[in-house]
Every structure is written in structure tokens, then in C-alpha cells.
Design a protein around this motif. Structure first.
Motif, PDB file in Angstrom:
ATOM      1  N   GLU A 126       5.255  24.503   0.843  1.00 25.48           N
ATOM      2  CA  GLU A 126       4.296  23.819   0.386  1.00 25.48           C
ATOM      3  C   GLU A 126       3.532  25.297  -1.289  1.00 25.48           C
ATOM      4  O   GLU A 126       1.992  25.106  -1.852  1.00 25.48           O
ATOM      5  N   HIS A 132      -0.776  19.357  16.118  1.00 26.94           N
ATOM      6  CA  HIS A 132      -0.311  20.579  15.204  1.00 26.94           C
ATOM      7  C   HIS A 132      -0.578  21.731  14.878  1.00 26.94           C
ATOM      8  O   HIS A 132      -0.816  22.041  15.593  1.00 26.94           O
ATOM      9  N   HIS A 146       5.454  29.367   3.877  1.00 25.72           N
ATOM     10  CA  HIS A 146       5.873  27.622   3.951  1.00 25.72           C
ATOM     11  C   HIS A 146       5.877  27.126   2.783  1.00 25.72           C
ATOM     12  O   HIS A 146       5.408  27.216   1.378  1.00 25.72           O
ATOM     13  N   SER A 197       4.762  18.666  11.126  1.00 33.22           N
ATOM     14  CA  SER A 197       4.934  17.014  10.398  1.00 33.22           C
ATOM     15  C   SER A 197       6.275  16.176  11.408  1.00 33.22           C
ATOM     16  O   SER A 197       6.217  15.420  12.078  1.00 33.22           O
ATOM     17  N   THR A 200       7.002  24.195   9.751  1.00 30.68           N
ATOM     18  CA  THR A 200       5.954  25.507  10.482  1.00 30.68           C
ATOM     19  C   THR A 200       6.634  25.957  12.194  1.00 30.68           C
ATOM     20  O   THR A 200       6.383  27.109  12.537  1.00 30.68           O
TER      21      THR A 200
HETATM   22  P1  13P Z   1       4.339  21.179   8.421  1.00 35.55           P
HETATM   23  O1  13P Z   1       5.204  19.834   8.722  1.00 35.55           O
HETATM   24  O2  13P Z   1       5.191  21.714   7.805  1.00 35.55           O
HETATM   25  O3  13P Z   1       4.036  21.130   9.828  1.00 35.55           O
HETATM   26  O4  13P Z   1       3.900  21.408   7.286  1.00 35.55           O
HETATM   27  C1  13P Z   1       2.091  20.144   7.523  1.00 35.55           C
HETATM   28  C2  13P Z   1       1.430  20.781   6.416  1.00 35.55           C
HETATM   29  O5  13P Z   1       0.458  19.949   5.905  1.00 35.55           O
HETATM   30  C3  13P Z   1       1.758  22.274   5.904  1.00 35.55           C
HETATM   31  O6  13P Z   1       0.252  22.428   5.087  1.00 35.55           O
END
Ligand code: 13P
Ligand code: SF4
Length: 379
Positions: A266, A51, A264, A68, A281
Motif C-alpha cells: 500500500e 488483525h 507493505h 486480511s 503483514t
Molecule cells: P494485510 O492484508 O496485509 O494485513 O493488510 C491489510 C491492511 O489493511 C493493510 O493496511
């Protein structure tokens, strides 16, 4: 990697399982040659998935890097006997769910969890669903549970069994659209911010969203509000991304004219509203890659990725800085050290599968259904 490297750094395994303790005392700079040699020796038997938040000393050995979504696709398409997942627990679990029965998934450090995924436990989610049913929020035009990839396998199975699916930050909008075509309401787990950001971008006002707090009676929400909501957001968050604040965006705007703010999803809604772009990401990397020379970016995501982007793009005339000057580290991603990776690979050579991640078959079935629905949507 080549045979020469193998000769220079013989793999010190002779059939017995090597103890992790022997590796943890070794300095980082002695690990490179050992990892490279072990990687070489395993050949196509192993694939290393990494990752973007992994540290440089680890990610440089990944055969595939990605967000992910991309990594789950790579796992589903891999033909390697061993998948060594340099990421966190839910990612390795996902790889195991998507793997063939003869494939084995390994997480170099079992302590590499995700604090957000831990915020939704299956018992709490089942209680929540029962309350939603009692409140009359599941009946009528229906409610479907949808979980972020950052959740345990049993939460994914819970969603799959009830007609729902999994999404990542790269296909959340498509997953929401898929779900709203089938039901009037969504229970979104476990990241309230990704849920709020996605629903808001689709035109759902904040007044039609409620937050379910698993530590309050009936989630702290009245039955009337549950019935009226278009989306019930689980009260979970990422401790790394929640640290970014609207003030950080304001500072960038004040101090760096013309700098683009990319975060991001999140991150909090207030931060995302002020940003120029949101993305997984992989999308963040892609956006910077495609930008013309002279562009500059303040990036709101995990610091290892931001630092790598800064180094990579500086020679190409693009500037990358972290949105928050203190820089946010994902401590669980960081747990995968070069020592853990070397230990894992050398044990595989010696015939020992250490730290295998195995999802129980009954959970696997419905989790796979939920993941297949996501993979059909794409990103
Ligand atoms: P991504 O799928 O954007 O890589 O995010 C995974 C993640 O845990 C971000 O905190
Ligand atoms: Fe989990 Fe946040 Fe780390 Fe991503 S950055 S793995 S959501 S704790």
C-alpha cells in the motif's frame, strides 16, 4: 485460561445488556482478567480473530491472527457461533459474507472503519463504470473490475456481478493474472498504490496506467486514454502507508548499512521501487522469521505491528525498526480497545449480540461470488 481465573474475576453480567459507558471509564489493566474469564466462559461458541495491527492488549486474546487473507479463510472455516472480529469494518463484513447463516459476526467498535475503503462509494463506482462504458473501455477485449479487500461489501458485489473478484495484498498478483486471462483491462479499486505496484511488477509500464479521480468529471481522464490504458486505478490510498517516503528509504541506506527495507504494497510506488521486499503483514512477519540471526529490517507498515516485531525478534538477535522515525498509527484499528472487547464478550455471555455486522442478502450474494473467486485462487 482456566477455571481459577474465572473465580478470581467473575463476569459481572446477569442477563441485562451492559452499557459500554461503564467499561470505557475502567483502566486498561483491569481488563485482562475480565476478557480472559469471558473468553473462557464462551468456549467454542466464540472465536476471536485479530488483525496484526491490533494493539498488544487486544491481540493477545485472539484465537487466530493474520493478514486480511488469512483471517478471511479463518472466518470461512470457523464453526463458532460468534466471530468477534478485532480488526476493521470491511474485515468483519467479509467474515459475515463468508459465514454460515447461523453464525454472527461482531465488531467490538463500530467506528473501526478504514479510510481507504471509504474512498470508493458504490454510487461513484457505478458512475465510473458507466463512463468507462461510454468511452468504449469496457467493450472490445473487455474490462473487469477487481477490488482490494479493503472495500465495502457493495463494491465487492459490484465486482462479483461483472465477472470480477476480490484480492488482498497477499494474492494481488495472482488475481491480476486471473483477470488479464479474461479481459484486456482492469478497473482496480480503491487503492491506487497496490494496483500500480502489482501491475508494474507484471511488466505493465506506468504510461499504460491511468488514475480515475471520482471528484473530477469523467474521472479527469480523456476517453482516448481510458481506451488505451491496461489498468484504471481508482484514486484511493491508505493514509498510514502513504506517509512513507523514498527519503525514508534513503536515510536507512545511509545510516544502517546492510539493513533490509521491507514495506507493505500500500506504500507509494516510489517507496516500493527502493525497497528490498514488499509483502502483506503476514508475509512481512514470515520474512523476518525466516531470516538468519543478525539480520536487520526497516519495516514500512503500521507501528503496532512494527513495535511487536521489534520486541519479539530482539531476543533472537534480529533487529527491527520502523522505516519512518515518527511511526504511523492506524487510528481506526486502534479503536478496538480492551474495554470494547470485554464489553462485547460479556454481552455475548449475557445473551446480547452487540455491534453485529450484517450484510444484506442481495449484496451478500455477489460479494460472496467475488470472494469465492479469490479463495479459489489462494495466495
Ligand atoms: P494485510 O492484508 O496485509 O494485513 O493488510 C491489510 C491492511 O489493511 C493493510 O493496511
Ligand atoms: Fe485501512 Fe490503512 Fe488502516 Fe489498513 S492501515 S485498515 S488500509 S487505514
Amino acid at each position: 485460561m482456566n477455571g481459577l481465573l474465572l473465580e478470581q474475576a467473575p463476569v459481572e453480567t446477569a442477563g441485562a445488556a451492559c452499557s459500554l459507558d461503564h467499561y470505557l471509564v475502567l483502566p486498561d489493566d483491569t481488563m485482562d482478567a475480565r476478557i480472559a474469564a469471558a473468553r473462557e466462559r464462551l468456549g467454542t461458541d466464540a472465536v476471536i480473530l485479530g488483525h496484526h495491527y491490533q494493539r498488544d492488549e487486544v491481540i493477545r486474546f485472539a484465537d487466530f491472527t493474520g493478514d486480511s487473507y488469512k483471517l478471511s479463510k479463518a472466518a470461512a472455516e470457523s464453526s463458532a457461533k460468534y466471530m468477534v472480529f478485532c480488526g476493521v469494518h470491511f474485515m468483519a463484513e467479509t467474515a459475515d459474507i463468508l459465514a454460515q447463516p447461523w453464525q454472527q459476526v461482531v465488531l467490538p467498535d463500530l467506528n473501526a472503519g478504514c479510510s481507504m475503503a471509504d474512498m470508493a462509494e458504490i454510487g461513484q463506482v457505478e458512475d465510473c463504470w458507466e463512463s468507462l462504458e461510454r468511452a468504449g473501455a469496457v467493450a472490445g477485449d473487455g474490462m473487469i473490475p477487481l477490488t482490494y479487500m479493503n472495500s465495502a461489501a457493495n463494491i465487492k458485489a459490484f465486482c462479483g456481478e461483472r465477472g470480477g473478484l476480490v484480492c488482498t495484498s497477499s494474492n494481488a498478483r495472482a488475481a491480476f493474472e486471473w483477470t488479464y486471462r479474461r479481459a484486456g483491462r482492469i478497473l482496480f479499486l480503491p487503492d491506487q498504490h497496490l494496483g500500480r505496484n502489482t501491475a508494474f511488477a507484471m511488466g505493465i509500464p506506468l504510461s499504460e496506467m491511468v488514475v480515475w479521480d471520482p471528484y473530477q468529471i469523467n474521472g479527469g481522464v480523456t476517453p482516448e486514454r481510458l481506451r488505451a490504458a491496461r489498468i484504471v486505478l481508482w484514486k484511493g490510498h491508505c493514509s498510514v502507508h502513504q506517509r512513507f517516503l523514498p527519503e525514508h528509504v534513503d536515510r536507512i541506506r545511509r545510516e544502517h548499512k546492510g539493513m533490509q527495507v521491507v514495506v507493505h504494497p500500500e506504500c507509494r510506488w516510489e517507496v516500493c521501487q527502493k525497497a528490498d521486499a514488499l509483502g502483506s503483514t503476514e508475509r512481512i512477519i514470515d520474512l523476518i522469521e525466516r531470516a538468519p540471526e543478525g539480520s536487520s529490517f526497516a519495516v514500512g507498515t503500521e507501528i503496532h505491528l512494527v513495535n511487536r516485531l521489534e520486541k519479539r525478534f530482539a531476543p533472537l538477535g534480529k533487529r527491527v525498526v520502523t522505516l519512518d522515525e515518527s511511526g504511523c498509527l492506524c487510528t481506526t484499528m486502534y479503536r478496538i480497545s480492551p474495554q470494547h472487547l470485554a464489553w462485547t464478550l460479556e454481552n455475548l455471555i449475557a445473551g446480547h449480540v452487540v455491534n453485529r455486522i450484517r450484510v444484506e442478502n442481495d449484496v451478500k450474494h455477489w460479494a460472496r461470488v467475488a470472494l469465492d473467486r479469490m479463495l479459489e485462487i489462494g495466495n
